[in-house]
Design an enzyme around this catalytic site. Structure first.
Site: not given
Ligand code: G3I
Length: 350
Positions: A163, A204, A240, A269, A271
């Protein structure tokens, strides 16, 4: 009128022997089994079909059963990001990423490494202070090389820079861009290549499905990087999508122009979200979109595979980021296949 002669036992035995000799008997035991899964179907086209996954999901046995059996590739959704792999300066933790890699290995799946350099999900120690170029450069190099060396031979691709551009094709003002200038991308690719010369190195991004200012920026950048001899080998199109914004135009043409530059392309990715509640007609449209996207990849020789961003609505990132939206994946929250699953199977030849 003469009656037809009943076939003698001798004649029956003889015709059976002739059939056998001519190879007309039932399918021989050595015939290849019919491909049963999305992963197996994609393999027939020399592509992979995969799913992202995340470590908290590893306690869900029913989820893991499908993840391990239906898909030929997996991408860790969070486990290899900077906040997870280098939680303190110079202190590396590969526990979460190793768990995904071990699962993939046990299920004969390829792994895409995601991601080495990204403005998001950085550890606080990196974001909560300011940096000079002289300070940040070695930190970036060390991060890339420690992580890429650890996973050397275990990942087929690295999303080296994720990004990097804004929607209008200007560079995103990440800490890396602001501190190091646009050259950080070429440096990151060179450092990653030194650490793992066999992984294909990708840039990416999202909203680069069709031809437009953002994908044009990648087109120009990759062309320049190739001209400068920088080891960029792939363009990752995240994919996405959202029903309310329409299916992007020129998906296949966009993939093909990158292929013509000499890089491979991957849908990394995919969806397709929608405003909830999902209706049968929305799910039918979603199914067509999934099939059309996969078809575009099948029609571009250098499109190497498609990864969906997890496979079930149970674990999709969408509802927490886009409240009121969801139902984005080919399996529902109970792990039952949706119309999208059947449409993907069909387009893959199943
Ligand atoms: O690790 C913490 C945990 O300790 C806490 O309890 C919990 C409470 O919400 O949050 C956890 O962190 C989360 C993390 O994922 C791990 O699960 C974050 O809140 C959450 O925002 C984060 O989201 C990820 C997101 O990237 C962040 O931008 C998604 O799972 C992940 O699928 C997503 O993937 C991205 C790609 O890497 C890049 N392209 C876009 C895609 C979608 O956003």
């Amino acid at each position: 009128m003469p009656m037809p002669m009943p076939m003698s036992r001798h004649v029956i035995a003889l015709s059976a022997a002739v059939c056998l000799a001519a190879g007309l008997a039932a399918a021989p035991a050595s015939a290849e089994p019919r491909p049963r899964t999305l992963g197996e179907l994609a393999k027939k086209h020399h592509k992979y079909f995969g799913s992202a996954t995340d470590n908290p999901e590893f306690t869900d046995a029913a989820y893991l059963k499908l993840l391990g059996s239906e898909f030929g590739q997996t991408t860790p959704g969070n486990a290899m990001k900077w906040y997870a792999t280098e939680p303190a300066p110079g202190v590396f933790d590969f526990t979460a990423g190793d768990e995904v890699v071990a699962f993939a290995k046990a299920h004969h799946q390829k792994v895409r490494g995601h991601t080495l350099v990204w403005h998001s999900q950085l550890p606080a120690w990196l974001t909560e202070r300011s940096w000079t170029a002289a300070e940040l450069r070695p930190v970036l190099k060390n991060h890339i090389q420690k992580v890429a060396r650890h996973y050397k031979g275990k990942v087929i691709h690295w999303d080296v820079v994720n990004e990097a551009f804004n929607e209008d094709g200007t560079y995103r003002e990440s800490v890396f861009y602001k501190t190091l200038g646009p050259g950080y991308i070429a440096d990151a690719l060179r450092w990653a290549h030194e650490a793992d010369p066999h992984a294909k190195l990708y840039l990416n991004d999202y909203n680069v499905d069709g031809i437009g200012p953002k994908s044009d920026a990648y087109y120009r950048l990759i062309k320049q990087l190739k001209a400068d001899g920088v080891p960029v080998e792939g363009f990752g199109i995240q994919g996405h999508l959202a029903l309310q914004y329409g299916f992007p135009a020129d998906v296949k043409q966009n993939m093909q122009r990158f292929a013509d530059l000499g890089v491979e392309v991957a849908v990394t990715e995919l969806d397709i979200r929608m405003n909830l509640p999902a209706t049968p007609s929305m799910l039918a449209t979603q199914a067509t979109w999934y099939a059309d996207y996969v078809k575009a990849c099948l029609e571009v020789r250098k499109c190497v595979g498609v990864t969906i961003w997890d496979y079930t609505d149970k674990y999709s990132w969408i509802p927490s980021v886009f409240p009121g939206e969801g139902a984005a994946l080919p399996y529902d929250e109970n792990l039952a296949p949706k119309p999208a699953y059947h449409a993907i199977r069909k387009v893959l030849g199943g």
